[in-house]
Design a protein around this motif. Structure first.
Motif, PDB file in Angstrom:
ATOM      1  N   GLU A 184       0.679  -1.181  -0.188  1.00  0.00           N
ATOM      2  CA  GLU A 184       0.025  -0.065  -0.072  1.00  0.00           C
ATOM      3  C   GLU A 184       0.978   1.232  -0.073  1.00  0.00           C
ATOM      4  O   GLU A 184       2.003   1.277   0.688  1.00  0.00           O
ATOM      5  N   TRP A 185       0.501   2.147  -0.864  1.00  0.00           N
ATOM      6  CA  TRP A 185       1.329   3.654  -0.737  1.00  0.00           C
ATOM      7  C   TRP A 185       0.413   4.643  -0.744  1.00  0.00           C
ATOM      8  O   TRP A 185      -0.866   4.484  -1.369  1.00  0.00           O
ATOM      9  N   ALA A 186       0.765   5.800  -0.220  1.00  0.00           N
ATOM     10  CA  ALA A 186      -0.016   7.110  -0.072  1.00  0.00           C
ATOM     11  C   ALA A 186       0.362   7.737  -1.445  1.00  0.00           C
ATOM     12  O   ALA A 186       1.419   8.070  -1.942  1.00  0.00           O
ATOM     13  N   PHE A 187      -0.938   8.442  -1.738  1.00  0.00           N
ATOM     14  CA  PHE A 187      -0.757   9.461  -3.202  1.00  0.00           C
ATOM     15  C   PHE A 187      -1.958  10.251  -2.970  1.00  0.00           C
ATOM     16  O   PHE A 187      -3.094  10.022  -2.435  1.00  0.00           O
ATOM     17  N   ASN A 188      -1.683  11.788  -3.128  1.00  0.00           N
ATOM     18  CA  ASN A 188      -2.402  12.630  -2.913  1.00  0.00           C
ATOM     19  C   ASN A 188      -3.752  12.610  -3.933  1.00  0.00           C
ATOM     20  O   ASN A 188      -3.255  12.849  -5.131  1.00  0.00           O
ATOM     21  N   GLU A 189      -4.923  12.437  -3.663  1.00  0.00           N
ATOM     22  CA  GLU A 189      -6.138  12.263  -4.381  1.00  0.00           C
ATOM     23  C   GLU A 189      -7.048  13.376  -4.622  1.00  0.00           C
ATOM     24  O   GLU A 189      -7.328  13.885  -3.364  1.00  0.00           O
ATOM     25  N   GLY A 190      -7.806  13.878  -5.483  1.00  0.00           N
ATOM     26  CA  GLY A 190      -8.563  14.562  -5.613  1.00  0.00           C
ATOM     27  C   GLY A 190      -9.648  14.046  -6.438  1.00  0.00           C
ATOM     28  O   GLY A 190      -9.545  12.945  -7.174  1.00  0.00           O
ATOM     29  N   CYS A 191     -10.775  14.623  -6.479  1.00  0.00           N
ATOM     30  CA  CYS A 191     -11.958  14.133  -7.538  1.00  0.00           C
ATOM     31  C   CYS A 191     -13.016  15.356  -7.860  1.00  0.00           C
ATOM     32  O   CYS A 191     -13.223  16.273  -7.056  1.00  0.00           O
ATOM     33  N   LEU A 192     -13.202  15.217  -9.101  1.00  0.00           N
ATOM     34  CA  LEU A 192     -13.990  16.402  -9.824  1.00  0.00           C
ATOM     35  C   LEU A 192     -15.458  16.605  -9.094  1.00  0.00           C
ATOM     36  O   LEU A 192     -16.163  17.539  -9.338  1.00  0.00           O
ATOM     37  N   SER A 193     -15.998  15.487  -8.401  1.00  0.00           N
ATOM     38  CA  SER A 193     -17.251  15.517  -7.813  1.00  0.00           C
ATOM     39  C   SER A 193     -17.071  16.150  -6.386  1.00  0.00           C
ATOM     40  O   SER A 193     -17.994  16.204  -5.545  1.00  0.00           O
ATOM     41  N   ILE A 194     -15.872  16.359  -5.910  1.00  0.00           N
ATOM     42  CA  ILE A 194     -15.633  16.846  -4.511  1.00  0.00           C
ATOM     43  C   ILE A 194     -14.356  17.692  -4.729  1.00  0.00           C
ATOM     44  O   ILE A 194     -13.411  17.608  -4.308  1.00  0.00           O
ATOM     45  N   PRO A 195     -14.802  18.855  -5.369  1.00  0.00           N
ATOM     46  CA  PRO A 195     -13.773  20.016  -5.606  1.00  0.00           C
ATOM     47  C   PRO A 195     -13.160  20.729  -4.432  1.00  0.00           C
ATOM     48  O   PRO A 195     -13.887  20.537  -3.143  1.00  0.00           O
ATOM     49  N   ASP A 196     -11.963  21.063  -4.565  1.00  0.00           N
ATOM     50  CA  ASP A 196     -11.231  21.812  -3.700  1.00  0.00           C
ATOM     51  C   ASP A 196     -10.849  20.836  -2.248  1.00  0.00           C
ATOM     52  O   ASP A 196     -10.490  21.545  -1.449  1.00  0.00           O
ATOM     53  N   ILE A 197     -10.861  19.654  -2.332  1.00  0.00           N
ATOM     54  CA  ILE A 197     -10.603  18.850  -1.453  1.00  0.00           C
ATOM     55  C   ILE A 197      -9.535  17.608  -2.132  1.00  0.00           C
ATOM     56  O   ILE A 197      -9.853  17.216  -2.982  1.00  0.00           O
ATOM     57  N   ARG A 198      -8.256  17.745  -1.425  1.00  0.00           N
ATOM     58  CA  ARG A 198      -7.195  16.636  -1.738  1.00  0.00           C
ATOM     59  C   ARG A 198      -6.825  15.959  -0.498  1.00  0.00           C
ATOM     60  O   ARG A 198      -6.515  16.771   0.567  1.00  0.00           O
ATOM     61  N   GLU A 199      -6.708  14.712  -0.623  1.00  0.00           N
ATOM     62  CA  GLU A 199      -6.067  13.845   0.672  1.00  0.00           C
ATOM     63  C   GLU A 199      -5.148  12.882   0.133  1.00  0.00           C
ATOM     64  O   GLU A 199      -5.438  12.282  -0.880  1.00  0.00           O
ATOM     65  N   ASP A 200      -4.182  12.530   0.850  1.00  0.00           N
ATOM     66  CA  ASP A 200      -3.499  11.280   0.645  1.00  0.00           C
ATOM     67  C   ASP A 200      -4.378  10.007   1.206  1.00  0.00           C
ATOM     68  O   ASP A 200      -5.024   9.734   1.961  1.00  0.00           O
ATOM     69  N   VAL A 201      -4.451   9.131   0.026  1.00  0.00           N
ATOM     70  CA  VAL A 201      -5.005   7.746   0.219  1.00  0.00           C
ATOM     71  C   VAL A 201      -4.183   6.646  -0.054  1.00  0.00           C
ATOM     72  O   VAL A 201      -3.410   6.638  -1.119  1.00  0.00           O
TER      73      VAL A 201
END
Length: 196
Positions: free
Chosen positions: A98-115
């Motif tokens: 498992e590795w962390a990567f900063n994700e965002g989503c067009l349906s959840i604008p302005d929020i980015r988090e490591d997943v």
């Protein structure tokens, strides 16, 4: 045609997508609209639930990641020009560390988090011509595909965050449902009647 992207809080984002038959009406047009919508919003992937359709369909163009200096030259080469349509996809297995990567989503604008996600996936799907494929992806490509695949399973990247992170984001997520967010693409908010 650019379609409005469905915002966090809309029930369609929580539905497991239905399989698509070969004779699905205007599938080519739907796929073309999805590409156009995704590019207009500067995304690298878009799933049908994000445009309000609970279907097992998503598109990915990972090319923007090809310039990432943290990737090896081989990874950059693999990613450059990676553009695919995934219909009725099924991830058979996820393996590796498992590795962390900063994700965002067009349906959840302005929020980015490591997943955290597994490094490697094995996926089977049909393309836009209904040709069958079974392929293995790793690294960033696996990550983008896993994110879009989650959409057709009714899962959002925020579901994979710790309970503390979810509590900290709660107010911002509620604001998104009410349209209290700045976006430069069309969106449909669950608590507002009309797309803007």
């Amino acid at each position: 045609m650019v379609l409005p992207i469905v915002a966090y809080g809309d029930p369609v984002l929580r539905k497991v997508g239905k399989e698509i038959e070969k004779d699905f009406p205007k599938l080519d047009e739907l796929i073309a609209n999805m590409w156009e919508t995704m590019y207009k919003a500067s995304g690298v992937g878009l799933a049908a639930p994000q445009i309000g359709l609970p279907l097992r369909l998503f598109v990915v163009d990972a090319t923007p990641f090809a310039d990432d200096e943290e990737l090896t030259e081989a990874e950059q080469k693999t990613i450059k020009g990676f553009k695919k349509v995934f219909i009725n996809a099924k991830i058979a297995k996820e393996t590796g560390k498992e590795w962390a990567f900063n994700e965002g989503c067009l349906s959840i604008p302005d929020i980015r988090e490591d997943v955290l996600r597994k490094d490697t996936i094995n996926i089977s799907y049909v393309d836009e011509n209904f040709n069958e494929h079974t392929e293995t992806y790793d690294g960033v490509l696996a990550r983008v595909i896993q994110h879009e695949y989650d959409h057709i399973e009714g899962i959002l990247f925020t579901d994979k965050l710790s309970s503390l992170k979810k509590r900290l984001l709660k107010g911002r997520l509620v604001n998104i449902t009410k349209g209290k967010v700045d976006v430069d693409y069309r969106m449909r908010f669950p608590n507002i009647k009309k797309a803007r």
